[in-house]
Structures are given as structure tokens and as C-alpha cells.
Design a protein around this motif. Structure first.
Motif, short mmCIF file in Angstrom:
data_model
loop_
_atom_site.label_atom_id
_atom_site.label_comp_id
_atom_site.label_asym_id
_atom_site.label_seq_id
_atom_site.Cartn_x
_atom_site.Cartn_y
_atom_site.Cartn_z
N ALA A 136 0.83 -1.22 0.00
CA ALA A 136 0.00 0.00 0.00
C ALA A 136 0.86 1.26 0.00
CB ALA A 136 -0.93 -0.02 1.22
N ILE A 137 1.91 1.25 0.80
CA ILE A 137 2.80 2.42 0.87
C ILE A 137 3.55 2.58 -0.46
CG2 ILE A 137 4.86 3.38 1.98
CD1 ILE A 137 2.88 3.36 4.11
N GLY A 138 4.03 1.49 -0.99
CA GLY A 138 4.78 1.54 -2.26
C GLY A 138 3.92 2.12 -3.38
N ILE A 139 2.66 1.73 -3.41
CA ILE A 139 1.74 2.24 -4.43
C ILE A 139 1.58 3.76 -4.26
CG2 ILE A 139 -0.65 2.19 -5.27
CD1 ILE A 139 -0.70 -0.82 -4.44
N ALA A 140 1.37 4.17 -3.01
CA ALA A 140 1.23 5.61 -2.74
C ALA A 140 2.48 6.36 -3.21
CB ALA A 140 1.00 5.84 -1.24
N HIS A 179 5.66 1.49 -13.81
CA HIS A 179 6.67 1.36 -12.75
C HIS A 179 6.50 0.05 -11.96
CE1 HIS A 179 9.78 2.74 -10.12
NE2 HIS A 179 9.00 2.64 -9.07
N PHE A 180 5.26 -0.43 -11.89
CA PHE A 180 5.04 -1.73 -11.23
C PHE A 180 5.85 -2.82 -11.94
CE2 PHE A 180 1.42 -1.48 -8.21
CZ PHE A 180 1.06 -0.15 -8.40
N GLU A 182 8.36 -2.34 -14.14
CA GLU A 182 9.79 -2.02 -14.30
C GLU A 182 10.54 -2.14 -12.98
OE1 GLU A 182 9.43 1.83 -16.09
OE2 GLU A 182 8.86 0.99 -18.03
N LYS A 183 9.85 -2.09 -11.87
CA LYS A 183 10.53 -2.18 -10.58
C LYS A 183 9.73 -2.92 -9.50
CE LYS A 183 12.30 0.53 -6.73
NZ LYS A 183 12.74 1.82 -6.22
N LEU A 184 8.53 -2.43 -9.19
CA LEU A 184 7.86 -2.87 -7.95
C LEU A 184 7.59 -4.38 -7.89
CD1 LEU A 184 5.39 0.11 -7.42
CD2 LEU A 184 7.83 -0.08 -6.92
N LEU A 185 7.16 -4.97 -9.01
CA LEU A 185 6.86 -6.41 -9.00
C LEU A 185 8.12 -7.27 -9.07
CD1 LEU A 185 3.72 -6.37 -11.35
CD2 LEU A 185 3.72 -6.77 -8.87
N LEU A 186 9.27 -6.64 -9.31
CA LEU A 186 10.54 -7.39 -9.38
C LEU A 186 11.21 -7.46 -8.02
CD1 LEU A 186 11.99 -5.66 -12.59
CD2 LEU A 186 10.46 -7.63 -12.47
N LEU A 187 10.74 -6.63 -7.09
CA LEU A 187 11.45 -6.49 -5.81
C LEU A 187 11.39 -7.77 -4.96
CD1 LEU A 187 10.39 -2.85 -4.90
CD2 LEU A 187 12.66 -3.62 -5.60
N LYS A 188 10.27 -8.46 -5.01
CA LYS A 188 10.06 -9.66 -4.18
C LYS A 188 11.19 -10.67 -4.36
CE LYS A 188 6.86 -12.59 -5.70
NZ LYS A 188 7.52 -13.85 -6.06
N ASP A 189 11.62 -10.89 -5.58
CA ASP A 189 12.63 -11.93 -5.83
C ASP A 189 14.05 -11.49 -5.47
OD1 ASP A 189 10.70 -13.69 -6.66
OD2 ASP A 189 10.82 -13.07 -8.76
N GLY A 190 14.21 -10.23 -5.14
CA GLY A 190 15.55 -9.76 -4.80
C GLY A 190 15.78 -9.58 -3.31
N PHE A 206 -0.64 -7.92 -2.53
CA PHE A 206 -1.51 -6.74 -2.47
C PHE A 206 -1.38 -5.91 -3.75
CE2 PHE A 206 -2.61 -2.39 -1.31
CZ PHE A 206 -3.84 -2.59 -0.69
N MET A 207 -0.18 -5.77 -4.28
CA MET A 207 0.02 -4.99 -5.51
C MET A 207 -0.64 -5.68 -6.71
SD MET A 207 3.83 -3.35 -5.24
CE MET A 207 4.71 -4.88 -5.20
N GLU A 208 -0.56 -7.01 -6.75
CA GLU A 208 -1.20 -7.75 -7.84
C GLU A 208 -2.71 -7.54 -7.81
OE1 GLU A 208 1.77 -11.44 -8.86
OE2 GLU A 208 0.34 -11.71 -7.22
N LEU A 209 -3.26 -7.59 -6.61
CA LEU A 209 -4.69 -7.38 -6.43
C LEU A 209 -5.07 -5.96 -6.87
CD1 LEU A 209 -6.88 -9.19 -5.12
CD2 LEU A 209 -6.62 -7.81 -3.04
#
Ligand code: ADP
Ligand code: NI
Length: 222
Positions: A136-140, A179-180, A182-190, A206-209
């Protein structure tokens, strides 16, 4: 007599003041509250790791002072300011060296090209910083940052471009939704730590939803 604990508390308090003043003019994604959240999350992750909680807190407080974005792209100015500040409050040299390593290597952009050996402090603070770009914070923050640089929040005619090099990432204008990808959805695996990974899984879902709902509404179906 002052104990080690007193000395450490003193360094943390003075550093928090320094950081608040330094980030006074930063946009909302990088303001004092970002630092505050990263410090709390890093402290939480640190409890499950063999790591000095004082050093983790200090690095969390200082991690964005080294950010090139605040210094017209100059990647040396931040680390220099941090070193000068820590010296001015008589921080032991060994601690300054460890903080320097963390602030130089923490950013996503910095991690795109380099393969540095990560200290455990770097691993913890980097996880906490990445977590603040998720959920939620990342989206904001992504929408807030887009407003700040004047890009649209979505444009179906601009496709996302994941796998950007350091230089491309720095200068590209895109959209919040891109940006999701290019970055945000890639963060989990790192993620570096186990506790960080667990938090990342939750924020990722939560971001996928959120995206699912976004596209439904965009198409007039949600
Ligand atoms: P950090 O400070 O966490 O290392 P950045 O400095 O890259 O990360 O970005 C700060 C915040 O702005 C993050 O939440 C990030 O997701 C967001 N952000 C960065 N670049 C963009 C962009 N091109 N579009 C939308 N949001 C962005
Ligand atoms: Ni940060």
C-alpha cells in the motif's frame, strides 16, 4: 559515566535531527516518514538476524542522504556529507566505514549493474527500503513520485520496459502503472533476508490485487 548504550543513543538522536533537516525539501516519497518507516522495518527484520541493531538503525537513518537524486546526479556528494557529519559527532571510524558501504550500495539503481558483496547491515536496510516501495505504501509512493516528475499515472500507449540498464532507468519517463512492471513487481525476488521475504510476499500479493482492480475499472468493468 556514559555507557556504550548512551553513546549510541546520542549518535542516533543527532543523526535523526541531521536527516530531518537534510530531507526537509524532499518530495513525499523520500521525506522523513520514509526514513522513519525504513528504520522501523529494518529494526523488525534485524531481530531475526545476527546483526548489530545500532548499526542497522544508523544506516537506515542515513540511507537516502547518499541518494544521487538529491544531488543533481552526483553520486559522491551524499557519502561525503554523511562522512563529514558522522566525524563531526565523533563517531568511531569503524562505524563510519560500515555506514559508507551501506549508503553507497543500497539503491535499486546501484544494484542494477553491480555485484557487490553485501554486508548483513546492507542486506537488512536494503530489504526495508525495498519493502517501502511495495504494498500500500509503495503504491502511494509510486503515484506521488509520478506527480512530482510530471508523468501520467497510466497510458496504455506507453508499454512497460522491464530490464532497464542503470542509465536508462535514471533518465526514462514512464507511467506509475509501468513502474510496477519495471521495478515494484521485481522487488520480491531480490529480497536478502528471510523475514524480509515474508513481508515482501504479502505486499506483492496486495500490488497484484491492486492492478487487477485498476484494469477492471479502467475498462469500465469494475
Ligand atoms: P528508493 O529510495 O527506495 O531507493 P527510488 O529512489 O528509486 O527508490 O524511488 C523512490 C520512490 O519513488 C519509490 O517508491 C519508487 O518506487 C518511486 N519511483 C521511482 N521511480 C519511479 C518512476 N519512474 N515512476 C513512479 N514511481 C517511481
Ligand atoms: Ni530510501
Amino acid at each position: 559515566m556514559k555507557t556504550d548504550f548512551d553513546l549510541q543513543q546520542n549518535i542516533l538522536e543527532k543523526t535523526a535531527e541531521f536527516v530531518k533537516i537534510s530531507l526537509e525539501k524532499a518530495e513525499s516519497g523520500h521525506d522523513w516518514w520514509h526514513i522513519w518507516r525504513v528504520r522501523n522495518t529494518a529494526t523488525h527484520i534485524a531481530k531475526a538476524e545476527q546483526v548489530d541493531p545500532f548499526l542497522v538503525e544508523l544506516c537506515a537513518l542515513l540511507h537516502d542522504i547518499g541518494d544521487y537524486k538529491f544531488h543533481d546526479g552526483d553520486e559522491e556528494l551524499g557519502p561525503k556529507l554523511i562522512r563529514e557529519f558522522l566525524e563531526s559527532i565523533q563517531t568511531p571510524k569503524s562505524i563510519i566505514e560500515k555506514v559508507d558501504d551501506v549508503v553507497r550500495n543500497i539503491s535499486f539503481k546501484g544494484s542494477l549493474n553491480s555485484h557487490v558483496e553485501k554486508s548483513i547491515e546492507l542486506q537488512v536496510v536494503q530489504d526495508a527500503d525495498r519493502l517501502d516501495a511495495m504494498g500500500a505504501i509503495g503504491i502511494a509512493r509510486a503515484f506521488s513520485f509520478s506527480g512530482y516528475i510530471g508523468q501520467s499515472f497510466y497510458d496504455p500507449n506507453i508499454p512497460p520496459k522491464p530490464g532497464l540498464s542503470k542509465e536508462e532507468y535514471k533518465k526514462r519517463k514512464s507511467t506509475s502503472i509501468n513502474h510496477f512492471y519495471e521495478k515494484l513487481l521485481l522487488l520480491k525476488d531480490g529480497m536478502n533476508t528471510k523475514a524480509g521475504r515474508a513481508l515482501a510476499e504479502e505486499r506483492h500479493r496486495f500490488m497484484e490485487l491492486y492492478l487487477e482492480q485498476f484494469y477492471k475499472e479502467w475498462d469500465g468493468e469494475g
